[in-house]
Design a protein around this motif. Structure first.
Motif, mmCIF file in Angstrom:
data_model
loop_
_atom_site.group_PDB
_atom_site.id
_atom_site.type_symbol
_atom_site.label_atom_id
_atom_site.label_comp_id
_atom_site.label_asym_id
_atom_site.label_seq_id
_atom_site.Cartn_x
_atom_site.Cartn_y
_atom_site.Cartn_z
ATOM 1 N N LYS A 1 1.860 -10.176 9.732
ATOM 2 C CA LYS A 1 2.187 -8.900 9.084
ATOM 3 C C LYS A 1 1.815 -8.922 7.619
ATOM 4 C CE LYS A 1 5.607 -6.316 11.374
ATOM 5 N NZ LYS A 1 6.780 -5.553 11.298
ATOM 6 N N LYS A 2 2.146 -10.002 6.943
ATOM 7 C CA LYS A 2 1.808 -10.137 5.514
ATOM 8 C C LYS A 2 0.301 -10.088 5.318
ATOM 9 C CE LYS A 2 1.124 -13.787 2.476
ATOM 10 N NZ LYS A 2 1.269 -15.182 2.172
ATOM 11 N N GLU A 3 -0.431 -10.809 6.161
ATOM 12 C CA GLU A 3 -1.887 -10.829 6.041
ATOM 13 C C GLU A 3 -2.493 -9.452 6.314
ATOM 14 O OE1 GLU A 3 -2.944 -13.973 8.692
ATOM 15 O OE2 GLU A 3 -2.464 -15.518 7.218
ATOM 16 N N ASN A 4 -1.915 -8.694 7.246
ATOM 17 C CA ASN A 4 -2.404 -7.334 7.514
ATOM 18 C C ASN A 4 -2.243 -6.432 6.296
ATOM 19 O OD1 ASN A 4 -3.261 -7.862 10.099
ATOM 20 N ND2 ASN A 4 -1.377 -7.135 11.066
ATOM 21 N N ILE A 5 -1.106 -6.539 5.624
ATOM 22 C CA ILE A 5 -0.878 -5.732 4.424
ATOM 23 C C ILE A 5 -1.882 -6.113 3.338
ATOM 24 C CG2 ILE A 5 0.734 -5.388 2.506
ATOM 25 C CD1 ILE A 5 2.952 -5.267 4.495
ATOM 26 N N VAL B 1 0.849 -1.180 0.000
ATOM 27 C CA VAL B 1 0.000 0.000 0.000
ATOM 28 C C VAL B 1 0.886 1.231 0.000
ATOM 29 C CG1 VAL B 1 -1.783 1.239 1.242
ATOM 30 C CG2 VAL B 1 -1.789 -1.228 1.253
ATOM 31 N N LYS B 2 0.672 2.105 -0.973
ATOM 32 C CA LYS B 2 1.376 3.382 -1.025
ATOM 33 C C LYS B 2 0.344 4.483 -0.902
ATOM 34 C CE LYS B 2 5.364 1.976 -3.567
ATOM 35 N NZ LYS B 2 6.387 2.387 -4.488
ATOM 36 N N THR B 3 0.724 5.578 -0.264
ATOM 37 C CA THR B 3 -0.223 6.673 -0.104
ATOM 38 C C THR B 3 -0.009 7.722 -1.177
ATOM 39 O OG1 THR B 3 1.255 7.774 1.441
ATOM 40 C CG2 THR B 3 -0.438 6.354 2.377
ATOM 41 N N LYS B 4 -1.102 8.325 -1.609
ATOM 42 C CA LYS B 4 -1.051 9.396 -2.599
ATOM 43 C C LYS B 4 -2.005 10.488 -2.152
ATOM 44 C CE LYS B 4 -1.264 10.198 -7.536
ATOM 45 N NZ LYS B 4 -1.530 9.632 -8.846
ATOM 46 N N ARG B 5 -1.620 11.713 -2.317
ATOM 47 C CA ARG B 5 -2.457 12.835 -1.913
ATOM 48 C C ARG B 5 -3.428 13.161 -3.047
ATOM 49 N NH1 ARG B 5 -2.555 16.117 2.243
ATOM 50 N NH2 ARG B 5 -3.216 18.279 1.990
ATOM 51 N N ILE B 6 -4.717 12.980 -2.771
ATOM 52 C CA ILE B 6 -5.754 13.228 -3.768
ATOM 53 C C ILE B 6 -6.824 14.104 -3.137
ATOM 54 C CG2 ILE B 6 -7.520 12.178 -5.219
ATOM 55 C CD1 ILE B 6 -5.727 9.664 -5.237
ATOM 56 N N ALA C 1 -4.747 -3.655 1.671
ATOM 57 C CA ALA C 1 -4.831 -3.498 0.218
ATOM 58 C C ALA C 1 -6.204 -3.899 -0.295
ATOM 59 C CB ALA C 1 -3.743 -4.332 -0.453
ATOM 60 N N GLU C 2 -6.776 -4.943 0.280
ATOM 61 C CA GLU C 2 -8.098 -5.396 -0.143
ATOM 62 C C GLU C 2 -9.171 -4.372 0.212
ATOM 63 O OE1 GLU C 2 -10.837 -7.869 -1.897
ATOM 64 O OE2 GLU C 2 -8.685 -8.229 -1.815
ATOM 65 N N SER C 3 -9.047 -3.769 1.393
ATOM 66 C CA SER C 3 -10.056 -2.793 1.803
ATOM 67 C C SER C 3 -9.967 -1.497 0.998
ATOM 68 C CB SER C 3 -9.942 -2.498 3.296
ATOM 69 O OG SER C 3 -8.721 -1.857 3.572
ATOM 70 N N ASN C 4 -8.804 -1.198 0.444
ATOM 71 C CA ASN C 4 -8.626 0.017 -0.355
ATOM 72 C C ASN C 4 -8.577 -0.281 -1.853
ATOM 73 O OD1 ASN C 4 -8.396 2.064 1.755
ATOM 74 N ND2 ASN C 4 -6.587 0.900 2.343
ATOM 75 N N ILE D 1 -3.214 3.466 -1.678
ATOM 76 C CA ILE D 1 -3.484 2.837 -2.970
ATOM 77 C C ILE D 1 -2.733 1.500 -3.031
ATOM 78 C CG2 ILE D 1 -3.230 3.069 -5.462
ATOM 79 C CD1 ILE D 1 -3.246 6.096 -5.003
ATOM 80 N N PRO D 2 -3.438 0.388 -3.301
ATOM 81 C CA PRO D 2 -2.753 -0.901 -3.416
ATOM 82 C C PRO D 2 -1.923 -0.978 -4.695
ATOM 83 C CG PRO D 2 -5.094 -1.163 -3.800
ATOM 84 C CD PRO D 2 -4.871 0.260 -3.415
#
Length: 163
Positions: A144-148, A82-87, A152-155, A94-95
């Motif tokens: 940790k992997k499952e949290n990521i 997940v990377k963040t972007k300012r929108i 990503a799935e929720s976003n 954003i996944p």
């Protein structure tokens, strides 16, 4: 756009297992430039895995310690990040799917970070037990992997904003 691609780092194989992935792992494990200490921690962890393997009469432990370690890394490897972007004045996660190189680095960092957080006495014990739990599909590194993946799935709705 960048005009020059960054050079891929070439890792020399380690002295014992003759594997460059081990060298890469040890470089991440190393603190304050003490590479021999990091190698000793890794090799001791492999010996502990060999000793633990003898206690279990399970056929899944017929592999060598280095193969168990590699399978544990594959189990930890995340597929997305997940990377963040300012929108529009707000930061949106954003996944993004990962390249194989960054998958390997993330899995190595997860394994080292979660093994440092364990309660055992020595670092080699912590690392060995975290490798065994990751091989079984348990432990904090798998969590940790499952949290990521959950984030990503929720976003997933924001995936059309890819970079």
């Amino acid at each position: 756009m960048r005009s020059i691609k960054s050079k891929k780092k070439i890792y020399l194989p380690d002295p014992k297992f003759k594997d460059s992935l081990v060298t890469r792992f040890v470089n991440n494990l190393m603190k304050h430039g003490k590479k021999m200490k990091a190698y000793n921690i890794f090799y001791d962890a492999m010996e502990i895995i060999e000793n633990e393997k003898k206690k279990f009469k399970d056929k899944s432990y017929d592999k060598s310690a280095i193969e168990i370690w590699k399978q544990a890394l594959k189990n930890i490897m995340p597929n997305v990040s997940v990377k963040t972007k300012r929108i529009g004045g707000s930061n949106v996660p954003i996944p993004v799917s990962l390249q194989i190189n960054s998958k390997i680095s993330k899995s190595i960092k997860f394994l080292i970070q979660t093994s440092r957080e364990r309660k055992e006495k020595t670092m080699s014990e912590k690392l060995a037990l975290e490798i065994i739990s990751a091989y079984k599909g348990e432990g904090n590194s798998i969590r940790k992997k499952e949290n990521i993946h959950k984030i990503a799935e929720s976003n997933k709705a924001f995936s059309h904003f890819r970079f």
